[in-house]
Design a protein around this motif. Sequence first.
Motif, PDB file in Angstrom:
ATOM      1  N   VAL A  53      15.109   2.018  -3.579  1.00  0.00           N
ATOM      2  CA  VAL A  53      15.208   0.629  -4.033  1.00  0.00           C
ATOM      3  C   VAL A  53      15.323   0.586  -5.551  1.00  0.00           C
ATOM      4  CG1 VAL A  53      13.969  -1.569  -4.234  1.00  0.00           C
ATOM      5  CG2 VAL A  53      14.028  -0.357  -2.033  1.00  0.00           C
ATOM      6  N   LYS A  54      14.460   1.336  -6.225  1.00  0.00           N
ATOM      7  CA  LYS A  54      14.490   1.375  -7.692  1.00  0.00           C
ATOM      8  C   LYS A  54      15.869   1.799  -8.189  1.00  0.00           C
ATOM      9  CE  LYS A  54      12.380   3.607 -11.667  1.00  0.00           C
ATOM     10  NZ  LYS A  54      11.554   4.707 -12.125  1.00  0.00           N
ATOM     11  N   ARG A  55      16.420   2.835  -7.580  1.00  0.00           N
ATOM     12  CA  ARG A  55      17.724   3.348  -8.014  1.00  0.00           C
ATOM     13  C   ARG A  55      18.837   2.342  -7.735  1.00  0.00           C
ATOM     14  NH1 ARG A  55      20.207   5.611 -11.836  1.00  0.00           N
ATOM     15  NH2 ARG A  55      21.954   6.905 -11.215  1.00  0.00           N
TER      16      ARG A  55
ATOM     17  N   ILE B 270      20.089 -15.876 -16.128  1.00  0.00           N
ATOM     18  CA  ILE B 270      20.556 -15.635 -14.769  1.00  0.00           C
ATOM     19  C   ILE B 270      19.512 -14.762 -14.072  1.00  0.00           C
ATOM     20  CG2 ILE B 270      22.316 -14.546 -13.330  1.00  0.00           C
ATOM     21  CD1 ILE B 270      24.353 -15.249 -15.519  1.00  0.00           C
ATOM     22  N   ARG B 271      19.142 -15.187 -12.883  1.00  0.00           N
ATOM     23  CA  ARG B 271      18.162 -14.455 -12.082  1.00  0.00           C
ATOM     24  C   ARG B 271      18.879 -13.930 -10.836  1.00  0.00           C
ATOM     25  NH1 ARG B 271      12.804 -13.985 -10.915  1.00  0.00           N
ATOM     26  NH2 ARG B 271      12.207 -14.086  -8.732  1.00  0.00           N
ATOM     27  N   LYS B 272      18.695 -12.644 -10.562  1.00  0.00           N
ATOM     28  CA  LYS B 272      19.255 -12.039  -9.350  1.00  0.00           C
ATOM     29  C   LYS B 272      18.103 -11.583  -8.464  1.00  0.00           C
ATOM     30  CE  LYS B 272      22.012  -9.053 -11.528  1.00  0.00           C
ATOM     31  NZ  LYS B 272      23.021  -7.976 -11.708  1.00  0.00           N
ATOM     32  N   GLU B 273      18.156 -11.988  -7.204  1.00  0.00           N
ATOM     33  CA  GLU B 273      17.179 -11.563  -6.211  1.00  0.00           C
ATOM     34  C   GLU B 273      17.920 -10.737  -5.167  1.00  0.00           C
ATOM     35  OE1 GLU B 273      15.922 -15.429  -4.986  1.00  0.00           O
ATOM     36  OE2 GLU B 273      14.255 -15.448  -6.406  1.00  0.00           O
ATOM     37  N   VAL B 274      17.433  -9.537  -4.909  1.00  0.00           N
ATOM     38  CA  VAL B 274      18.104  -8.601  -4.018  1.00  0.00           C
ATOM     39  C   VAL B 274      17.206  -8.300  -2.828  1.00  0.00           C
ATOM     40  CG1 VAL B 274      19.129  -6.300  -3.845  1.00  0.00           C
ATOM     41  CG2 VAL B 274      19.293  -7.570  -6.004  1.00  0.00           C
ATOM     42  N   SER B 275      17.810  -8.270  -1.646  1.00  0.00           N
ATOM     43  CA  SER B 275      17.068  -7.830  -0.464  1.00  0.00           C
ATOM     44  C   SER B 275      17.962  -6.912   0.366  1.00  0.00           C
ATOM     45  CB  SER B 275      16.584  -9.018   0.373  1.00  0.00           C
ATOM     46  OG  SER B 275      17.662  -9.815   0.798  1.00  0.00           O
ATOM     47  N   PHE B 276      17.310  -6.015   1.078  1.00  0.00           N
ATOM     48  CA  PHE B 276      17.984  -5.043   1.929  1.00  0.00           C
ATOM     49  C   PHE B 276      17.513  -5.249   3.356  1.00  0.00           C
ATOM     50  CE2 PHE B 276      17.257  -3.166  -2.272  1.00  0.00           C
ATOM     51  CZ  PHE B 276      18.570  -2.929  -2.671  1.00  0.00           C
ATOM     52  N   GLU B 277      18.444  -5.221   4.288  1.00  0.00           N
ATOM     53  CA  GLU B 277      18.115  -5.422   5.699  1.00  0.00           C
ATOM     54  C   GLU B 277      17.240  -4.293   6.237  1.00  0.00           C
ATOM     55  OE1 GLU B 277      20.483  -6.114   9.896  1.00  0.00           O
ATOM     56  OE2 GLU B 277      21.502  -5.045   8.284  1.00  0.00           O
TER      57      GLU B 277
END
Length: 142
Positions: free
Chosen positions: A108-110, A93-100
Amino acid sequence: MAKNKGVTACNGLDDYMTRVTDGKHVFFVDEPESLGGGDKKASPTDYLLGALASCTAITMRMYAQRKEWKPGTIKVHASFAPVMTPEGVQQRIRKEVSFEKELSGEQVKRLLEIGERCPVSKMLNAEVPMEMERVAWTTESK
């Protein structure tokens, strides 16, 4: 983690279309046409990935709110990805995260670390043992 009473799934009237309830909420699941379903609702795999992505986003949002960080919209895309291993091709499973909004590298690391601690991530990583048993049909089973 709050105690979960579980869910009940029932099908049989429209091939693979399945009604799922937790006693309070109801949703429906189907299979794609390629697997014999009607493709009228999301597949079980889509719901699993949706549970993972939403749990990850919610967990990160809760942490950001406690820290009074302002990430804006948090978007998590979860998918199955084939990976070559010494044992052959395996699904991961791959999760890709982005923040507006712009966050510091440390924020981001935390948030990524915290996202991996969501209850669904923990459950999938722990390979929770399962058991199945047949129970007698009752009027409450319907």
